[in-house]
Design a protein around this motif. Structure first.
Motif, PDB file in Angstrom:
ATOM      1  N   ILE A  16      30.452  15.106  32.755  1.00 23.16           N
ATOM      2  CA  ILE A  16      31.696  15.467  32.065  1.00 23.16           C
ATOM      3  C   ILE A  16      32.679  14.315  32.221  1.00 23.16           C
ATOM      4  N   ASN A  17      33.197  13.833  31.095  1.00 26.01           N
ATOM      5  CA  ASN A  17      34.176  12.749  31.102  1.00 26.01           C
ATOM      6  C   ASN A  17      35.537  13.297  30.688  1.00 26.01           C
ATOM      7  N   LYS A  18      36.456  13.345  31.648  1.00 25.80           N
ATOM      8  CA  LYS A  18      37.796  13.876  31.371  1.00 25.80           C
ATOM      9  C   LYS A  18      38.606  12.943  30.477  1.00 25.80           C
ATOM     10  N   ASN A  21      37.310  14.253  27.209  1.00 24.11           N
ATOM     11  CA  ASN A  21      36.990  15.684  27.189  1.00 24.11           C
ATOM     12  C   ASN A  21      35.677  15.968  26.477  1.00 24.11           C
ATOM     13  N   LEU A  23      31.313  16.604  27.262  1.00 27.07           N
ATOM     14  CA  LEU A  23      30.266  16.956  28.221  1.00 27.07           C
ATOM     15  C   LEU A  23      28.930  16.498  27.659  1.00 27.07           C
ATOM     16  N   THR A  39      39.691  20.395  29.817  1.00 29.98           N
ATOM     17  CA  THR A  39      39.777  20.202  31.264  1.00 29.98           C
ATOM     18  C   THR A  39      41.206  20.482  31.719  1.00 29.98           C
ATOM     19  N   THR A  46      41.210  19.266  37.588  1.00 28.90           N
ATOM     20  CA  THR A  46      39.743  19.318  37.513  1.00 28.90           C
ATOM     21  C   THR A  46      39.171  18.291  38.488  1.00 28.90           C
ATOM     22  N   GLU A  48      36.918  15.646  40.567  1.00 35.22           N
ATOM     23  CA  GLU A  48      35.988  14.596  40.156  1.00 35.22           C
ATOM     24  C   GLU A  48      34.979  14.342  41.273  1.00 35.22           C
ATOM     25  N   VAL A 113      36.237  23.734  33.492  1.00 34.34           N
ATOM     26  CA  VAL A 113      35.832  23.042  32.268  1.00 34.34           C
ATOM     27  C   VAL A 113      35.484  24.111  31.239  1.00 34.34           C
ATOM     28  N   ILE A 135      31.502  14.804  37.328  1.00 32.51           N
ATOM     29  CA  ILE A 135      32.785  14.888  36.623  1.00 32.51           C
ATOM     30  C   ILE A 135      33.588  13.644  36.971  1.00 32.51           C
ATOM     31  N   THR A 136      34.097  12.965  35.952  1.00 30.64           N
ATOM     32  CA  THR A 136      34.866  11.750  36.174  1.00 30.64           C
ATOM     33  C   THR A 136      35.822  11.533  35.008  1.00 30.64           C
TER      34      THR A 136
END
Length: 233
Positions: A16-18, A21, A23, A39, A46, A48, A113, A135-136
């Motif tokens: 998941i890339n914040k 946004n 996945l 997120t 959220t 990481e 998420v 998650i990052t």
């Protein structure tokens, strides 16, 4: 992130890339699907890092709001993939559905998420407990993110081509034509339980009810015959 995480047969990975946004879902190390998500309202909300799915729940109640799991008002949607983030065990942070599809793609949650309900249903059916979740917030592509956490991955995901004007609408379709379909069905008294441009189970059921009323084949698919009966182009 020392060491390399090898993929066993049938293994899965979620990244998941914040920053955008999105996945990414990997199956056997191959990038298979990319979904829009929501997120945290603030970057810190959220967590990481590298986590794993520790529980899977269908229709989890919204305890703080005293809302049952299968209630349309439930903001957790119909699927919950709990994560072991920040010393919790799948009770606080999760990938889950939502009853506000308009929030997907934005920064809206208290830390979880969010996904579209029908998309988290699909993901829920694919990933077992213990599936790793990264998650990052990164400017790198998904494959680079996965590699930086020690996962050997490959594949260049290509999103499906946009629908043409004559496209058949069915479960999984999305876009302006689906929005128009949902508005039309709702105006005729066949509720799609929301107008979000996503052809899910509720829209399919509304289509079937309309088809039954009109004596058409009840397949839940909006082809030329059903479109004509609805007065859609």
């Amino acid at each position: 992130m020392g060491g390399t995480s090898s993929f066993a047969a049938g293994s899965k990975l979620i990244v998941i890339n914040k920053a955008n946004n999105q996945l990414a879902y990997y199956n056997n190390g191959v990038l298979t699907k990319i979904f829009k998500v929501a997120t945290g309202r603030k970057p810190s909300y959220t967590p990481e890092g590298k986590f794993k799915v520790v529980n899977k729940l269908v229709n989890r109640p919204y305890y703080s709001g005293h809302i049952p799991g299968d209630d349309p008002r439930n903001p957790l949607g119909n699927r919950w993939l709990g994560l072991n983030a920040r010393q919790t065990w799948g009770t606080t942070y999760a990938i889950h559905g939502n009853n506000n599809p308009g929030s997907i793609g934005t920064y809206a949650s208290a830390g979880c998420v969010r996904m579209y309900d029908q998309e988290v249903e699909w993901l829920f059916s694919q990933v077992p407990v213990n599936t790793p979740v990264v998650i990052t917030a990164s400017s790198k592509p998904f494959n680079s993110i996965a590699a930086s956490y020690g996962f050997k991955v490959k594949g260049n995901f290509k999103p499906p081509a946009p629908q043409t004007a004559a496209a058949v609408l069915k479960k999984g379709s999305r876009g302006e034509q689906v929005t128009a379909l949902q508005k039309k069905l709702t105006s005729l008294g066949y509720s799609t339980k929301g107008i979000d441009g996503v052809f899910g189970s509720n829209t399919e059921n509304a289509v079937k009810a309309f088809q039954k009323k009109k004596g058409l084949k009840m397949d839940g698919i909006v082809g030329s015959t059903t479109k004509k009966a609805l007065g859609l182009k």
